[in-house]
Design a protein around this motif. Structure first.
Motif, PDB file in Angstrom:
ATOM      1  N   ASN A   1      11.031  16.294  36.735  1.00  0.00           N
ATOM      2  CA  ASN A   1      11.403  15.793  35.704  1.00  0.00           C
ATOM      3  C   ASN A   1      11.306  14.333  35.128  1.00  0.00           C
ATOM      4  O   ASN A   1      11.341  13.520  35.652  1.00  0.00           O
ATOM      5  CB  ASN A   1      12.879  16.419  35.468  1.00  0.00           C
TER       6      ASN A   1
ATOM      7  N   THR B   1       7.094  18.924  32.061  1.00  0.00           N
ATOM      8  CA  THR B   1       7.442  20.154  32.202  1.00  0.00           C
ATOM      9  C   THR B   1       7.633  21.577  31.070  1.00  0.00           C
ATOM     10  O   THR B   1       7.842  22.572  32.004  1.00  0.00           O
ATOM     11  CB  THR B   1       8.448  20.235  33.689  1.00  0.00           C
ATOM     12  N   SER B   2       7.650  20.636  30.136  1.00  0.00           N
ATOM     13  CA  SER B   2       8.019  21.831  29.154  1.00  0.00           C
ATOM     14  C   SER B   2       6.717  22.633  28.584  1.00  0.00           C
ATOM     15  O   SER B   2       6.546  23.981  29.092  1.00  0.00           O
ATOM     16  CB  SER B   2       8.530  21.583  28.042  1.00  0.00           C
TER      17      SER B   2
ATOM     18  N   SER C   1       6.198  24.705  32.039  1.00  0.00           N
ATOM     19  CA  SER C   1       7.172  26.168  31.787  1.00  0.00           C
ATOM     20  C   SER C   1       6.606  27.015  30.877  1.00  0.00           C
ATOM     21  O   SER C   1       6.579  28.524  31.750  1.00  0.00           O
ATOM     22  CB  SER C   1       8.726  25.898  31.360  1.00  0.00           C
TER      23      SER C   1
END
Length: 166
Positions: free
Chosen positions: A104, A109-110, A113
């Protein structure tokens, strides 16, 4: 997961080869290419996760004390990790698994996702009855996933290694 995608890719490639009509070639060719690319991506993800997990377990004591560098990233007791879920369904079989660990704040990470959730929405819902259920579970996990600290990740890796493989 990468093996299943590779097999699907080869099946659609065989459809492409078996039908010489170019009008029928576009869809099998597209599906074959997309599934082959995903199989390579998930193979890489699986390989990196194995390497990282081995490294974490071997160096767990030093990581908790001082921290160490892994691929240019400082890993210490305060490092936060995120792991996503993916789902693929074929015929009556639906499989839900986990990705590699991502750091992170270092990895996007977004975007991961979004990528893994979109993958689930495209490839996950096809098997009845479990496909839609596994897809919803995986996407909800990816939306709500919380970063975890090093101790939690180390414990999970060790527990998973103790489980007998199926």
């Amino acid at each position: 997961m990468h093996v299943v995608l590779f097999i699907i890719s080869m099946l659609f490639l065989s459809l492409l080869v078996s039908d010489p009509n170019p009008e029928h070639a576009i869809l099998p060719a597209a599906i074959s290419i997309v599934t082959f690319v995903f199989s390579l991506l998930f193979w890489r993800d699986h390989r990196l996760n194995d390497e990282f997990s081995d490294w974490i377990v071997e160096n767990r004591e030093r990581l908790k004390q001082d921290g160490l560098m892994f691929n240019g990233i400082l890993i210490d007791a305060q490092t936060e990790f995120i792991q996503y879920e993916v789902c693929i369904s074929v015929a009556y079989i639906s499989y839900r698994g986990k990705t590699a660990y991502y750091v992170n704040g270092h990895h996007f990470t977004s975007m991961y996702s979004l990528f893994f959730s979109m993958y689930c929405l495209i490839f996950g819902w096809w098997a009845l009855p479990k496909g839609p259920l596994n897809t919803i579970k995986a996407v909800m996990h990816n939306i709500r996933v919380q970063p975890r600290k090093l101790n939690s990740v180390v414990n999970e890796i060790i527990v998973n290694r103790m489980k007998p493989s199926a």
